[in-house]
Design an enzyme around this catalytic site. Structure first.
Site, PDB file in Angstrom:
ATOM      1  CE1 TYR A 129     -61.178  42.560  71.266  1.00  0.00           C
ATOM      2  CE2 TYR A 129     -60.049  43.344  69.508  1.00  0.00           C
ATOM      3  CZ  TYR A 129     -59.794  42.767  70.739  1.00  0.00           C
ATOM      4  OH  TYR A 129     -58.844  42.658  71.522  1.00  0.00           O
ATOM      5  CD  GLU A 142     -60.077  43.614  74.590  1.00  0.00           C
ATOM      6  OE1 GLU A 142     -59.301  42.610  74.243  1.00  0.00           O
ATOM      7  OE2 GLU A 142     -60.944  43.300  75.692  1.00  0.00           O
TER       8      GLU A 142
END
Ligand code: GDP
Ligand code: MN
Length: 376
Positions: free
Chosen positions: A101, A188
């Site tokens: 992530y 993101e």
């Protein structure tokens, strides 16, 4: 302003972030054609402005062109968190060994951009953040200085194996350049896929643009998506009004954001609930008042409307004309309480009086009057 994954990919690809090849499709046939062009296996992904698509059945693998068409048909029939799916992204499937992530967002309390990374990315990142917050690493960045590579390397080496740190650093610097240059509030990548050959590839992307920075980027205006806004909000933006829908039943039309906030505060203070925030702006015309009344009127919960104007650049007679036109055009059958003071207040009050409408001068009195009118 939220972007669809395929739009976010476009921006990130321009910034030099690598993705598996992909195509957007609005029908099962288009999706099958895209799968044929890309060569199966492919992943079919719902394009909606919300996360958690995977868990909602909005991400499916297909081993053949036919299967791609079938999966796309299923996904296009879904509603994900109430939202119908109008398009899918068909992307070449990649063999993911590890899901990382990586994101940059704004930490408002620190007044700084913050880098967020985890070795355990993927669809469970939200649960992980609650269950094992120590698995999620953060690093604040100084918005005024160039990013310091040694500090970033140290940070990334806590997440990525040594052999991947340089590649991750390159990716991160490209993400940060995009984040700053386009005034993003979020970029993101989840998952950032670690592949068998040790390289990194972005397998999903999310970008949110700061609405307050958009005027600097007219080239991004085309990314605006109707799905993000209610019908009311879109109509208000087209009319040049600042509007936010709320849950109450007292409609508000006010000039100036500060006065609009104070009006909502007083409504609550006296026991009511505002139906909306609406600022007609500093230089209001009759047309804006008309547009505002037309937007408010669509709300079935509405019991009464308060028009609160403190005239300055806005002239009270312009407001009065707008109110009268709106009333004449489509029988406004709800109680209407008007408070008008400031520039041209006498002219405004006279125009209203001729049609049998009173203009109050005191704000608290007007708020109490509208609450009384809403609850007879
Ligand atoms: P989200 O649920 O909205 O975050 O949708 P994603 O696009 O991130 O997909 C959800 C999950 O599907 C990912 O975390 C992966 O585990 C899996 N996934 C997506 N694309 C691929 C792919 O190309 N290959 C593999 N093996 N898995 C994928
Ligand atoms: Mn994802």
């Amino acid at each position: 302003m939220k972007l669809y994954e395929y739009q976010a990919r476009e921006l990130l690809e321009q910034a030099g972030v690598p993705f598996p090849p992909g195509r957007v499709a609005a029908s099962a046939e288009q999706a099958a054609r895209a799968a044929a062009e890309l060569g199966p296996p492919v992943v079919i992904k719902a394009q909606v402005l919300t996360g958690g698509r995977g868990k909602a059945g909005g991400v499916k693998m297909a081993r053949s062109v036919e299967e791609a068409g079938g999966r796309a048909r299923e996904i296009l029939a879904l509603r994900i968190k109430e939202i119908p799916v109008a398009r899918v992204l068909v992307a070449k499937e990649v063999d993911i060994r590890k899901e990382y992530y990586l994101a940059i967002t704004v930490d408002r309390s620190a007044k700084k951009p913050v880098l967020i990374a985890s070795v355990s990315g993927g669809v469970d990142i939200e649960e992980l953040a609650v269950r094992e917050p120590e698995q999620i690493l953060t690093l604040h960045l100084d918005p005024q200085a160039a990013p310091r590579k040694p500090a970033l390397r140290r940070f990334l080496s806590r997440v990525f194996p040594d052999s991947q740190v340089e590649e991750a650093l390159g990716l991160l610097l490209r993400l940060y350049r995009l984040f700053q240059s386009k005034d993003c509030s979020l970029v993101e990548i989840n998952p950032l896929a670690g592949l068998a050959d040790g390289s990194l590839l972005a397998a999903d992307a999310k970008v949110v643009l700061d609405d307050n920075g958009l005027f600097k980027h007219p080239e991004l205006e085309g990314y605006r998506n109707a799905e993000e806004y209610s019908e009311d909000e879109s109509a208000a933006r087209a009319a040049g009004l600042a509007f936010v829908g709320l849950d109450g039943d007292i409609g508000c039309i006010v000039n100036g954001a500060g006065l609009a906030m104070a009006t909502m505060d007083q409504i609550k203070l006296f026991g009511g609930e505002p139906a909306n925030f609406l600022d007609v702006g500093g230089s209001s015309s009759p047309e804006k008042v008309l547009a505002a009344l037309n937007i408010l009127r669509k709300n079935p919960r509405l019991k009464a409307v308060l028009i609160n104007i403190f005239g300055g650049i806005t002239r009270c007679d312009d407001i009065a004309r707008g109110i009268l036109i709106a009333r004449a055009q489509a029988g406004l059958d709800l109680p209407l309480v008007i408070r008008l003071i400031g520039a041209n207040q006498k002219e405004g009050a006279e125009l209203l009086a001729r049609e049998g409408l009173a203009a109050l001068k005191d704000m608290s009195q007007a708020v109490k009057a509208v609450l009384g009118a809403a609850r007879p």
